[in-house]
Scaffold this active site. Structure first.
Site, mmCIF file in Angstrom:
data_model
loop_
_atom_site.group_PDB
_atom_site.id
_atom_site.type_symbol
_atom_site.label_atom_id
_atom_site.label_comp_id
_atom_site.label_asym_id
_atom_site.label_seq_id
_atom_site.Cartn_x
_atom_site.Cartn_y
_atom_site.Cartn_z
ATOM 1 N N LYS A 126 1.411 -11.301 4.760
ATOM 2 C CA LYS A 126 2.420 -10.468 5.419
ATOM 3 C C LYS A 126 3.406 -11.337 6.213
ATOM 4 C CE LYS A 126 -0.536 -7.029 4.386
ATOM 5 N NZ LYS A 126 -1.696 -7.243 3.484
ATOM 6 N N LYS A 161 1.066 -1.780 9.092
ATOM 7 C CA LYS A 161 -0.011 -2.359 8.285
ATOM 8 C C LYS A 161 -0.706 -3.486 9.054
ATOM 9 C CE LYS A 161 2.984 -3.641 5.024
ATOM 10 N NZ LYS A 161 3.563 -4.299 3.805
ATOM 11 N N ARG A 211 5.629 -6.019 -8.427
ATOM 12 C CA ARG A 211 4.895 -7.281 -8.321
ATOM 13 C C ARG A 211 5.559 -8.297 -9.265
ATOM 14 N NH1 ARG A 211 -0.173 -8.831 -7.105
ATOM 15 N NH2 ARG A 211 0.392 -7.885 -5.111
ATOM 16 N N ARG A 226 4.684 -0.729 -9.455
ATOM 17 C CA ARG A 226 3.520 0.111 -9.213
ATOM 18 C C ARG A 226 3.987 1.397 -8.542
ATOM 19 N NH1 ARG A 226 0.787 -4.655 -6.099
ATOM 20 N NH2 ARG A 226 2.983 -4.813 -5.557
ATOM 21 N N ARG A 234 2.044 4.528 -0.974
ATOM 22 C CA ARG A 234 1.560 3.210 -1.395
ATOM 23 C C ARG A 234 1.548 3.133 -2.919
ATOM 24 N NH1 ARG A 234 -4.190 3.162 1.151
ATOM 25 N NH2 ARG A 234 -4.107 5.214 0.150
ATOM 26 N N ASP A 274 5.829 -9.141 -3.650
ATOM 27 C CA ASP A 274 5.955 -7.687 -3.657
ATOM 28 C C ASP A 274 7.357 -7.327 -3.184
ATOM 29 O OD1 ASP A 274 3.381 -7.502 -4.496
ATOM 30 O OD2 ASP A 274 2.557 -6.767 -2.611
ATOM 31 N N GLU A 282 5.835 -8.568 0.809
ATOM 32 C CA GLU A 282 4.655 -9.417 0.956
ATOM 33 C C GLU A 282 4.733 -10.573 -0.036
ATOM 34 O OE1 GLU A 282 0.847 -7.481 0.840
ATOM 35 O OE2 GLU A 282 1.500 -5.816 2.121
ATOM 36 N N ASN A 284 1.821 -12.612 -1.941
ATOM 37 C CA ASN A 284 0.382 -12.677 -2.181
ATOM 38 C C ASN A 284 0.007 -14.042 -2.737
ATOM 39 O OD1 ASN A 284 -0.768 -9.648 -2.003
ATOM 40 N ND2 ASN A 284 1.362 -9.644 -2.722
#
Length: 318
Positions: A126, A161, A211, A226, A234, A274, A282, A284
């Protein structure tokens, strides 16, 4: 010369192979004749200044009823392997950090660790976005309720979050006037003792949380959008989202090209960005997913690109 590959992962017995990116990597490594050694986090141990592990030779089969066989157990120094994939899922807690210290000892003795242990510690998924402010929506990270409430008052509709989870866990959408606001803040900050991230809500989430997979700083040309299920904010597949592949947009490429050089510099060979709408949300680096979905939808072999890159790191002059 045969390459020996170790993988440190969560229990292989519990994965869903149709969605598991680690499994896709292992299938490709096996196709290349690499010898695969399977380890779980608890198998690692440090003796003096050298990291060892209990490990088992692994064979994989793309068969949802029987996808793995383990044999030839041994205990050996981790640096005797050519490359080790660190694929433990968050939570990113102290046990995760301790594991990176053990992996770093093997790295110092010559093993290639993917991703680099120091970068796993440094690049919180994050907070790391703060290095790329031109790519991000307005964001605040704080323990203070008053500061988070000020951010909510300014933007009216926000996402809250925690900093160390995955898969959409404990993510809340909060609007100004929501009667649950205080209890959500108390829960996430644990009464002001834990940092929490607040981001302005991006309504384009309805079109998907994209993603973008990055291999040595370069983007795969397709993203997996997504799409949240009805009534959800979400898009995470773990939260019931549906994955829909699409080519990268000009803005996706802009973000990827801005972030990519930093990933490469830090030894983050495999990462997932993301992106919601025009914004990076984000980065990852622990155990990014979506390889299998993109491979299936676009007839790709993303793992082959990754393994080519690993081979290039192992044999840079060939």
């Amino acid at each position: 010369m045969t390459i020996s590959l170790g993988v440190v992962m969560d229990s292989i017995q519990n994965i869903t192979i149709q969605k598991d990116s680690t499994f896709a990597m292992l299938l490709e490594a096996q196709r290349r004749g690499w010898v695969i050694w399977y380890m779980e986090q608890g198998d690692l141990f440090l003796e003096s200044d050298r990291t060892h592990s209990r490990m088992q030779q692994l064979q994989v089969t793309d068969n949802p009823s029987h996808w793995h066989d383990l044999s030839s157990e041994r205990t050996a120094p981790l640096d005797e392997l050519d490359v080790v994939l660190m694929r433990i899922d968050p939570p990113f807690d102290m046990e995760y950090i301790y594991t990176t210290y053990l992996l770093e000892q093997a790295e110092q003795r010559g093993a290639l660790i993917i991703n680099r242990p120091q970068s796993l510690r440094d690049a919180n998924e994050k907070l790391f976005t703060a290095r790329f402010p031109r790519c991000c929506a307005p964001t605040v990270v704080a323990r203070s309720h008053s500061r988070l409430l000020e951010f909510l008052e300014e933007h009216q509709d926000i996402i809250l979050k925690p900093l160390g989870t995955m898969g959409g866990a404990s993510i809340f959408r909060v609007r100004q006037g929501d009667p649950n606001t205080n209890v959500i803040l108390e829960t996430l900050t644990q009464h002001g003792t834990r940092f929490t991230m607040a981001q302005r809500f991006v309504p384009e989430i309805s079109a998907g949380d994209k993603r973008i997979l990055m291999i040595d700083g370069e983007p795969v040309p397709y993203a997996l959008a997504r799409i949240p299920k009805p009534g959800e904010t979400r898009g995470n597949l773990a939260a019931g989202g549906t994955g829909r592949g699409q080519p990268l947009s000009e803005n996706d490429l802009r973000i990827a090209h801005e972030v990519g050089p930093t990933l490469r510099e830090r030894g983050i060979l495999f990462a997932g960005l993301d992106v919601i709408g025009d914004y990076l949300t984000e980065i990852n680096v622990t155990s990014p997913t979506c390889i299998r979905e993109l491979d299936q939808q676009f007839n790709l072999n993303i793992s082959a690109t990754l393994m080519d890159c690993i081979e290039g790191k192992l044999h840079p002059h060939t």
